[in-house]
Write a protein that holds these residues in place. Structure first.
Motif, PDB file in Angstrom:
ATOM      1  N   VAL A 406     -32.896  16.399 -26.277  1.00  0.00           N
ATOM      2  CA  VAL A 406     -32.755  17.330 -25.156  1.00  0.00           C
ATOM      3  C   VAL A 406     -31.459  17.049 -24.391  1.00  0.00           C
ATOM      4  N   LEU A 407     -31.198  15.774 -24.115  1.00  0.00           N
ATOM      5  CA  LEU A 407     -29.972  15.430 -23.404  1.00  0.00           C
ATOM      6  C   LEU A 407     -28.731  15.766 -24.219  1.00  0.00           C
ATOM      7  N   GLY A 408     -28.868  15.720 -25.538  1.00  0.00           N
ATOM      8  CA  GLY A 408     -27.731  16.039 -26.396  1.00  0.00           C
ATOM      9  C   GLY A 408     -27.224  17.458 -26.221  1.00  0.00           C
ATOM     10  N   ILE A 409     -28.059  18.324 -25.671  1.00  0.00           N
ATOM     11  CA  ILE A 409     -27.657  19.712 -25.450  1.00  0.00           C
ATOM     12  C   ILE A 409     -26.498  19.793 -24.462  1.00  0.00           C
ATOM     13  N   ILE A 410     -26.289  18.729 -23.680  1.00  0.00           N
ATOM     14  CA  ILE A 410     -25.177  18.703 -22.727  1.00  0.00           C
ATOM     15  C   ILE A 410     -23.849  18.970 -23.424  1.00  0.00           C
ATOM     16  N   VAL A 411     -23.765  18.656 -24.716  1.00  0.00           N
ATOM     17  CA  VAL A 411     -22.506  18.835 -25.447  1.00  0.00           C
ATOM     18  C   VAL A 411     -22.047  20.286 -25.425  1.00  0.00           C
ATOM     19  N   PHE A 412     -22.973  21.217 -25.298  1.00  0.00           N
ATOM     20  CA  PHE A 412     -22.593  22.624 -25.278  1.00  0.00           C
ATOM     21  C   PHE A 412     -21.934  23.010 -23.956  1.00  0.00           C
ATOM     22  N   GLY A 413     -22.104  22.178 -22.942  1.00  0.00           N
ATOM     23  CA  GLY A 413     -21.491  22.464 -21.653  1.00  0.00           C
ATOM     24  C   GLY A 413     -20.218  21.691 -21.394  1.00  0.00           C
ATOM     25  N   THR A 415     -17.183  19.001 -23.482  1.00  0.00           N
ATOM     26  CA  THR A 415     -16.706  18.238 -24.637  1.00  0.00           C
ATOM     27  C   THR A 415     -16.654  16.745 -24.317  1.00  0.00           C
ATOM     28  N   ALA A 416     -16.831  16.403 -23.049  1.00  0.00           N
ATOM     29  CA  ALA A 416     -16.821  14.997 -22.640  1.00  0.00           C
ATOM     30  C   ALA A 416     -18.236  14.425 -22.617  1.00  0.00           C
ATOM     31  N   ALA A 417     -19.142  15.022 -23.407  1.00  0.00           N
ATOM     32  CA  ALA A 417     -20.530  14.602 -23.385  1.00  0.00           C
ATOM     33  C   ALA A 417     -20.698  13.139 -23.763  1.00  0.00           C
ATOM     34  N   PHE A 418     -19.948  12.679 -24.784  1.00  0.00           N
ATOM     35  CA  PHE A 418     -20.096  11.285 -25.205  1.00  0.00           C
ATOM     36  C   PHE A 418     -19.772  10.332 -24.063  1.00  0.00           C
ATOM     37  N   ASN A 419     -18.722  10.637 -23.297  1.00  0.00           N
ATOM     38  CA  ASN A 419     -18.366   9.783 -22.168  1.00  0.00           C
ATOM     39  C   ASN A 419     -19.488   9.716 -21.152  1.00  0.00           C
ATOM     40  N   ALA A 420     -20.162  10.853 -20.944  1.00  0.00           N
ATOM     41  CA  ALA A 420     -21.275  10.875 -19.999  1.00  0.00           C
ATOM     42  C   ALA A 420     -22.441  10.036 -20.516  1.00  0.00           C
ATOM     43  N   PHE A 421     -22.759  10.185 -21.799  1.00  0.00           N
ATOM     44  CA  PHE A 421     -23.878   9.439 -22.372  1.00  0.00           C
ATOM     45  C   PHE A 421     -23.605   7.938 -22.363  1.00  0.00           C
ATOM     46  N   SER A 422     -22.422   7.557 -22.849  1.00  0.00           N
ATOM     47  CA  SER A 422     -22.098   6.133 -22.910  1.00  0.00           C
ATOM     48  C   SER A 422     -21.974   5.549 -21.510  1.00  0.00           C
ATOM     49  N   GLY A 423     -21.375   6.327 -20.594  1.00  0.00           N
ATOM     50  CA  GLY A 423     -21.188   5.835 -19.235  1.00  0.00           C
ATOM     51  C   GLY A 423     -22.489   5.584 -18.518  1.00  0.00           C
ATOM     52  N   VAL A 424     -23.391   6.552 -18.570  1.00  0.00           N
ATOM     53  CA  VAL A 424     -24.651   6.383 -17.848  1.00  0.00           C
ATOM     54  C   VAL A 424     -25.502   5.300 -18.501  1.00  0.00           C
ATOM     55  N   GLY A 425     -25.399   5.156 -19.821  1.00  0.00           N
ATOM     56  CA  GLY A 425     -26.137   4.089 -20.494  1.00  0.00           C
ATOM     57  C   GLY A 425     -25.691   2.718 -20.032  1.00  0.00           C
ATOM     58  N   THR A 486      -9.515  17.370 -15.459  1.00  0.00           N
ATOM     59  CA  THR A 486      -9.908  18.766 -15.641  1.00  0.00           C
ATOM     60  C   THR A 486     -11.419  18.819 -15.875  1.00  0.00           C
ATOM     61  N   ALA A 487     -11.947  20.005 -16.009  1.00  0.00           N
ATOM     62  CA  ALA A 487     -13.378  20.157 -16.268  1.00  0.00           C
ATOM     63  C   ALA A 487     -13.771  19.503 -17.592  1.00  0.00           C
ATOM     64  N   ASP A 488     -12.835  19.500 -18.560  1.00  0.00           N
ATOM     65  CA  ASP A 488     -13.136  18.923 -19.872  1.00  0.00           C
ATOM     66  C   ASP A 488     -13.015  17.403 -19.881  1.00  0.00           C
ATOM     67  N   THR A 489     -12.161  16.857 -19.005  1.00  0.00           N
ATOM     68  CA  THR A 489     -11.950  15.402 -19.006  1.00  0.00           C
ATOM     69  C   THR A 489     -12.686  14.706 -17.873  1.00  0.00           C
ATOM     70  N   MET A 490     -13.403  15.464 -17.059  1.00  0.00           N
ATOM     71  CA  MET A 490     -14.154  14.875 -15.954  1.00  0.00           C
ATOM     72  C   MET A 490     -15.233  13.940 -16.486  1.00  0.00           C
ATOM     73  N   ASN A 491     -15.480  12.866 -15.749  1.00  0.00           N
ATOM     74  CA  ASN A 491     -16.533  11.922 -16.123  1.00  0.00           C
ATOM     75  C   ASN A 491     -17.853  12.390 -15.510  1.00  0.00           C
ATOM     76  N   TYR A 492     -18.768  12.824 -16.372  1.00  0.00           N
ATOM     77  CA  TYR A 492     -20.048  13.353 -15.905  1.00  0.00           C
ATOM     78  C   TYR A 492     -21.154  12.305 -15.920  1.00  0.00           C
ATOM     79  N   ALA A 493     -20.779  11.036 -16.102  1.00  0.00           N
ATOM     80  CA  ALA A 493     -21.781   9.971 -16.112  1.00  0.00           C
ATOM     81  C   ALA A 493     -22.526   9.916 -14.783  1.00  0.00           C
ATOM     82  N   SER A 494     -21.800  10.113 -13.691  1.00  0.00           N
ATOM     83  CA  SER A 494     -22.437  10.048 -12.376  1.00  0.00           C
ATOM     84  C   SER A 494     -23.466  11.165 -12.206  1.00  0.00           C
ATOM     85  N   VAL A 495     -23.199  12.329 -12.823  1.00  0.00           N
ATOM     86  CA  VAL A 495     -24.141  13.446 -12.731  1.00  0.00           C
ATOM     87  C   VAL A 495     -25.444  13.106 -13.454  1.00  0.00           C
ATOM     88  N   VAL A 496     -25.318  12.578 -14.680  1.00  0.00           N
ATOM     89  CA  VAL A 496     -26.504  12.186 -15.442  1.00  0.00           C
ATOM     90  C   VAL A 496     -27.227  11.039 -14.743  1.00  0.00           C
TER      91      VAL A 496
END
Length: 537
Positions: A406-413, A415-425, A486-496
């Motif tokens: 389910v969390l993997g669906i973030i990739v559709f929103g 391209t920095a999804a991996f950074n968010a996943f690894s960061g929050v982990g 930018t929106a694509d390079t933003m770190n979304y770890a804090s959001v997750v």
């Protein structure tokens, strides 16, 4: 499966061991499994999993959880932009020394409280009675969300890395597989299902697989080192460049940029404490697991240096490398000068990716299961069941897998999804590791009087370093690694991260503050039981 409610003591099934006088005595050899099960009963739980791992096997699993060459390949971008060669080599060494202190700190506490609940259980046992349940709740949720998201990041990173390796065969920057977002997502799902299948159906063979992974790692490492250094089609850099060159490409000031480079090592070593979740499948967990944690970190540091130093010797211009979707396949292609040869030496890394995903899946399932058996997760009555035929917490494993998908669906929103996943982990795991260390330190390390391993002043110093590391790495992983953002390079770890904290807080106010009581036995009762067993011996 035990049907007692959370908070009740679950009687162990070791009556025959008691009759034979096979009681747990700290430091005694004794029948390993019997002693460990008696100690588990002291800590309040019934033995439900087979103790099938030796010291070496648990150390090998700990090694596979990090899978250093593969993990470093996923995150090499950070030190490349953070400081170049200096950040790659010395940043990795610095993180390794810090994580050795974290492992020592966790090892001391684990030698007293070797339960699958890991840092969550330990936090409850070392905390003052007034704050016990709240502290354990915070640590437990941080640890549970940490292992789930770090497993997600490993499998998602594997999908991206596989695409990058295939594109070694591209010409002039034109990929042979310009994978669409949905294709990467489907590949991620396939890898996740495969890792869960291996972990659930092949549980009895996992120690053998972990042993194979160690030899596979060093064999593959040798192939990469020999091929890249011997051929070096792009030339070799000087030793001065490798060990002293510092250049920033992140947009941050040099000092902060160097800290950005530390995210490389922080990600790879974030799995250090995950091995504690295997305590109830280890023959002598109070002795073996602390040893495995510390020794594995040291081995990982050495393995990482063996991997990174040759890569930096053949490193192309950094601005060319960071422009690639994945640095390591590009570096190897340029060094070897042959597409087929470069792809061949990435095969060991691809296999390691699957082995690492399987090990993380296994540890994550034990973490979810152990937290659920104390009633702390919605639907706990399902997630705390053990599948007797497979000898694994299958329901907890499937629960973890569904959340990852389910969390993997973030990739559709993004391209920095991996950074968010690894960061929050990394953030969640670092906080969960630090919680019992911090509480133990501020309460005078009183519970360590019963520890197999108590390093005294050295342990105190390690505790302080571990706490400082948490205070440093948490904000760094919430910051964008590159400026301008930018929106694509933003770190979304804090959001997750905020999302995970919100879920745990809501569940606490809906159910936890009225019903959650923590593990089924308090530290005082555990100490009395432990003393009675020692006296009986």
């Amino acid at each position: 499966m035990s049907t007692e409610t959370p908070g009740q003591y679950r009687k162990t099934t070791t009556a025959s061991s008691h009759a034979k006088g096979e009681h747990y005595v700290e430091g005694s050899p004794g029948p390993a499994s019997a002693d460990a099960d008696v100690l588990l009963g002291v800590l309040g739980y019934q033995a439900e999993l087979a103790r099938s791992r030796s010291t070496w096997q648990v150390a090998f699993m700990s090694f596979v959880l990090a899978s250093v060459p593969y993990g470093l390949s996923l995150t090499l971008y950070y030190p490349l932009i953070g400081g170049g060669p200096v950040s790659i080599i010395w940043g990795w060494l610095a993180v390794g020394m810090i994580m050795t202190c974290v492992a020592i700190s966790l090892g001391e506490i684990t030698s007293v409280f070797p339960a699958a609940g890991g840092v969550y259980y330990q936090t409850f046992m070392v905390s003052p009675p007034r704050y016990r349940t709240v502290a354990a709740w915070i640590c437990g949720w941080a640890n549970t969300m940490g292992v789930i998201t770090i497993t997600l990041s490993v499998n998602f990173g594997s999908a991206q890395f596989f695409v990058a390796c295939i594109n070694i065969f591209g010409e002039d920057g034109n990929p042979v597989w310009p994978a669409e977002t949905y294709e990467v997502f489907l590949l991620f799902l396939a890898i996740t299902f495969l890792c869960n299948t291996i972990s659930s159906l092949g549980n009895r063979w996992l120690p053998i697989l972990d042993t194979f992974a160690v030899f596979w790692t060093f064999t593959g490492l040798a192939a990469i080192i020999i091929c890249s250094l011997a051929l070096a089609k792009n030339g070799r850099n000087s030793a001065k460049y490798v060990f002293t060159e510092f250049q920033t490409n992140s947009g941050w000031i040099p000092g902060w940029s160097f800290f950005i480079g530390l995210l490389h090592g922080a990600y790879v070593t974030s799995a250090t404490g995950m091995i504690i979740a295997m305590c109830e499948e280890v023959k002598q967990p109070a002795i073996q697991v602390p040893k495995a944690m510390v020794l594995t970190v040291i081995l990982n540091v050495a393995c990482g240096l063996l991997f990174l130093i040759p890569l930096v010797f053949v490193l192309p211009p950094i601005e060319d490398v960071v422009a690639q979707s994945s640095p390591v396949p590009y570096i190897l292609r340029m060094a070897i000068g042959n597409q087929g040869g470069a792809f061949a030496v990435t095969i060991p890394l691809l296999v390691l990716a699957l082995l690492c995903g399987t090990a993380c899946t296994t540890a994550a399932s034990r973490t979810v299961w152990s937290f659920a058996r104390d009633g702390a997760i919605p639907g706990s009555r399902w997630w705390r069941k053990i599948n007797r035929r497979l000898e694994v917490p299958f329901n907890a494993m499937m629960f973890s897998m569904v959340i990852q998908c389910v969390l993997g669906i973030i990739v559709f929103g993004s391209t920095a999804a991996f950074n968010a996943f690894s960061g929050v982990g990394v953030i969640f795991l670092t906080i969960s590791y630090t919680t019992p260390i911090f509480v133990s330190l501020v309460t005078g390390r009183r519970t360590l009087k019963r520890a197999h391993y108590n390093l005294g002043p050295v342990g105190v110093a390690c505790n302080i370093i571990a706490i400082c590391w948490c205070l440093l790495i948490t904000p760094i992983y919430c910051m964008p690694s590159y400026l301008p953002t930018t929106a694509d390079t933003m770190n979304y770890a804090s959001v997750v991260f905020i999302g995970g904290v919100t879920v745990s807080a809501i569940w606490y106010f809906v159910w936890g503050r009225h019903s959650y009581r923590g593990p089924p036995v308090g530290v005082e009762e555990a100490n009395v039981r432990r003393d009675s067993l020692v006296e009986a011996k």
